[in-house]
Design a protein around this motif. Sequence first.
Motif, PDB file in Angstrom:
ATOM      1  N   PRO A 162       0.926  -1.217  -0.332  1.00 47.48           N
ATOM      2  CA  PRO A 162       0.068  -0.275   0.162  1.00 47.48           C
ATOM      3  C   PRO A 162       0.610   1.185   0.194  1.00 47.48           C
ATOM      4  N   VAL A 163       0.335   2.268  -0.424  1.00 50.07           N
ATOM      5  CA  VAL A 163       1.293   3.873  -0.449  1.00 50.07           C
ATOM      6  C   VAL A 163       2.238   3.833   0.776  1.00 50.07           C
ATOM      7  N   PRO A 164       0.375   4.271   1.913  1.00 52.32           N
ATOM      8  CA  PRO A 164       1.776   3.866   2.518  1.00 52.32           C
ATOM      9  C   PRO A 164       2.755   3.673   3.952  1.00 52.32           C
ATOM     10  N   ILE A 165       3.020   2.213   2.771  1.00 48.06           N
ATOM     11  CA  ILE A 165       4.154   1.949   3.482  1.00 48.06           C
ATOM     12  C   ILE A 165       5.673   2.090   2.218  1.00 48.06           C
ATOM     13  N   ILE A 166       5.444   2.419   1.110  1.00 48.11           N
ATOM     14  CA  ILE A 166       5.466   2.357  -0.180  1.00 48.11           C
ATOM     15  C   ILE A 166       6.720   3.969   0.505  1.00 48.11           C
ATOM     16  N   GLU A 167       5.950   5.027   0.709  1.00 53.63           N
ATOM     17  CA  GLU A 167       6.459   5.529   1.522  1.00 53.63           C
ATOM     18  C   GLU A 167       7.505   5.772   2.904  1.00 53.63           C
ATOM     19  N   THR A 168       6.446   5.252   3.771  1.00 51.25           N
ATOM     20  CA  THR A 168       7.127   5.057   4.904  1.00 51.25           C
ATOM     21  C   THR A 168       8.153   4.315   5.021  1.00 51.25           C
ATOM     22  N   ALA A 169       8.254   3.359   4.102  1.00 48.34           N
ATOM     23  CA  ALA A 169       9.432   2.435   4.216  1.00 48.34           C
ATOM     24  C   ALA A 169      10.695   3.394   2.734  1.00 48.34           C
ATOM     25  N   LYS A 170      10.490   4.541   2.761  1.00 53.95           N
ATOM     26  CA  LYS A 170      10.936   4.856   1.455  1.00 53.95           C
ATOM     27  C   LYS A 170      12.053   4.438   0.800  1.00 53.95           C
ATOM     28  N   PHE A 171      10.524   3.160  -0.060  1.00 57.81           N
ATOM     29  CA  PHE A 171      10.604   3.028  -1.317  1.00 57.81           C
ATOM     30  C   PHE A 171      10.868   3.523  -2.230  1.00 57.81           C
ATOM     31  N   PHE A 172      10.698   5.217  -2.299  1.00 58.55           N
ATOM     32  CA  PHE A 172      10.538   6.165  -3.622  1.00 58.55           C
ATOM     33  C   PHE A 172      11.878   6.133  -3.999  1.00 58.55           C
ATOM     34  N   GLU A 173      13.286   5.710  -3.069  1.00 53.34           N
ATOM     35  CA  GLU A 173      14.780   6.606  -2.577  1.00 53.34           C
ATOM     36  C   GLU A 173      15.364   5.154  -3.596  1.00 53.34           C
ATOM     37  N   VAL A 174      14.563   3.594  -3.815  1.00 52.13           N
ATOM     38  CA  VAL A 174      15.090   2.833  -5.109  1.00 52.13           C
ATOM     39  C   VAL A 174      14.165   2.080  -5.308  1.00 52.13           C
ATOM     40  N   GLN A 175      13.216   3.233  -6.050  1.00 51.52           N
ATOM     41  CA  GLN A 175      11.766   2.419  -6.893  1.00 51.52           C
ATOM     42  C   GLN A 175      11.863   3.405  -7.806  1.00 51.52           C
ATOM     43  N   LYS A 176      11.631   3.642  -8.620  1.00 53.54           N
ATOM     44  CA  LYS A 176      10.892   4.350  -9.838  1.00 53.54           C
ATOM     45  C   LYS A 176       9.733   4.689 -10.282  1.00 53.54           C
ATOM     46  N   TYR A 177       9.062   3.405 -10.568  1.00 51.05           N
ATOM     47  CA  TYR A 177       7.364   3.441 -10.889  1.00 51.05           C
ATOM     48  C   TYR A 177       6.413   2.898 -10.154  1.00 51.05           C
ATOM     49  N   GLU A 205     -10.283   5.220  13.727  1.00 48.56           N
ATOM     50  CA  GLU A 205      -9.306   6.797  13.322  1.00 48.56           C
ATOM     51  C   GLU A 205      -8.109   5.952  12.797  1.00 48.56           C
ATOM     52  N   GLN A 206      -7.405   4.659  13.338  1.00 49.69           N
ATOM     53  CA  GLN A 206      -6.614   4.798  12.631  1.00 49.69           C
ATOM     54  C   GLN A 206      -6.943   4.555  10.495  1.00 49.69           C
ATOM     55  N   ARG A 207      -7.883   4.230  10.650  1.00 49.98           N
ATOM     56  CA  ARG A 207      -8.450   3.506   8.786  1.00 49.98           C
ATOM     57  C   ARG A 207      -9.184   4.631   7.929  1.00 49.98           C
ATOM     58  N   LYS A 208      -9.441   5.658   9.084  1.00 52.61           N
ATOM     59  CA  LYS A 208      -9.239   7.314   8.425  1.00 52.61           C
ATOM     60  C   LYS A 208      -8.099   7.649   8.297  1.00 52.61           C
ATOM     61  N   ILE A 209      -7.170   7.741   9.093  1.00 53.85           N
ATOM     62  CA  ILE A 209      -5.333   8.448   8.973  1.00 53.85           C
ATOM     63  C   ILE A 209      -5.112   7.241   7.689  1.00 53.85           C
ATOM     64  N   ASN A 210      -5.079   6.260   7.793  1.00 52.12           N
ATOM     65  CA  ASN A 210      -4.331   5.485   6.466  1.00 52.12           C
ATOM     66  C   ASN A 210      -5.180   5.569   5.192  1.00 52.12           C
ATOM     67  N   ARG A 211      -6.432   6.321   5.387  1.00 47.14           N
ATOM     68  CA  ARG A 211      -7.089   6.115   4.160  1.00 47.14           C
ATOM     69  C   ARG A 211      -6.411   8.562   3.776  1.00 47.14           C
TER      70      ARG A 211
END
Length: 337
Positions: free
Chosen positions: A215-230, A271-277
Amino acid sequence: MFISRKLVPLATAAAAFLLVASPVQAQIQDRNIRASLVLSKDHSLGVGLTKYSQCVGEKSGGRMKVQTFFDGALGNDAPAIAQLRSGTLDMVVTATSAMSQMIPSAAVYDLPFLFADEKEADAALDGKSGALLSRRMLDVGLVNLTYLENGFRNATNSKHPINKMEDLKGLKIRSMPNPMVVETFKALGGFAFPMPFTELYSALETKAVDGQEKPVPIIETAKFFEVQKYLSMTRHMYNPALLLYSKPLFDKLNPAEQTVLRDCANAVRDEQRKINRQMAAEGVDRLKAKGMVVNAIAPAEVTRMREASKVVYEKNAPVIGADMMALVEDDLKRVRK
């Protein structure tokens, strides 16, 4: 001493609360509860677990303390769950996918393209199928306090955008150690390679694998954007999360303590679901700003993918069980009316 009349109702209410709360809190013993999460404290599940810890502390008058461990500090999900079952660890937040080997019916939520949106997911998890899975967890030594949200999974890679199934050919995609995910990518023409999450960033960095699906939140918080382009918004699976407690340890708590844990779980869930979305929606723009190329999947192609993945349903429905499949269908019928 002068007391403002405006404050009298508040003072009276506070006194009444103490009269009610004190007998309950008097039953609560000093408890140090360890809770494990393989993800970052900045992920919505990390934020939710932190809020849960605060809620338990407040409702117990500070006597029950939930000590949180993030970033897999206590190990991956599999050993953490084993510790829960043996009573050597109190809590873990994990995906329902981690349950499928112990409880085959848990795999129902791993079926590809099962939910069209979050509303449908909520209807199932908070409905009859979710209740059945929670009951079955008791049989393997686990208490599910509530369902949280990990979210819809999307594919990233370092080579090219995925606009159609054919774009998956030749890509080595890391997946969670779950046969359903492997089967889904095979049905779509790709190749999924199971690997522990704690090893994933390094594998992407060294290009031992081409991509992953989270999911997008993991892609962001795990910083996969540093090693993935697409980043391709495949939304091929929805991942619920579980707030699990060790049943051997839960059974040792008195009713007042158990009530605190359950009440806080109910309070934190929505609340957690709302934050995740919100994190998922806003995260796409942040990932673009960090250099990721993001593409949506055309509706016609989503239909192709859903049709191609029907073989996964045919293979796994007998293992999941007719009862669970029927309950999910019933849950979805109610929300789709």
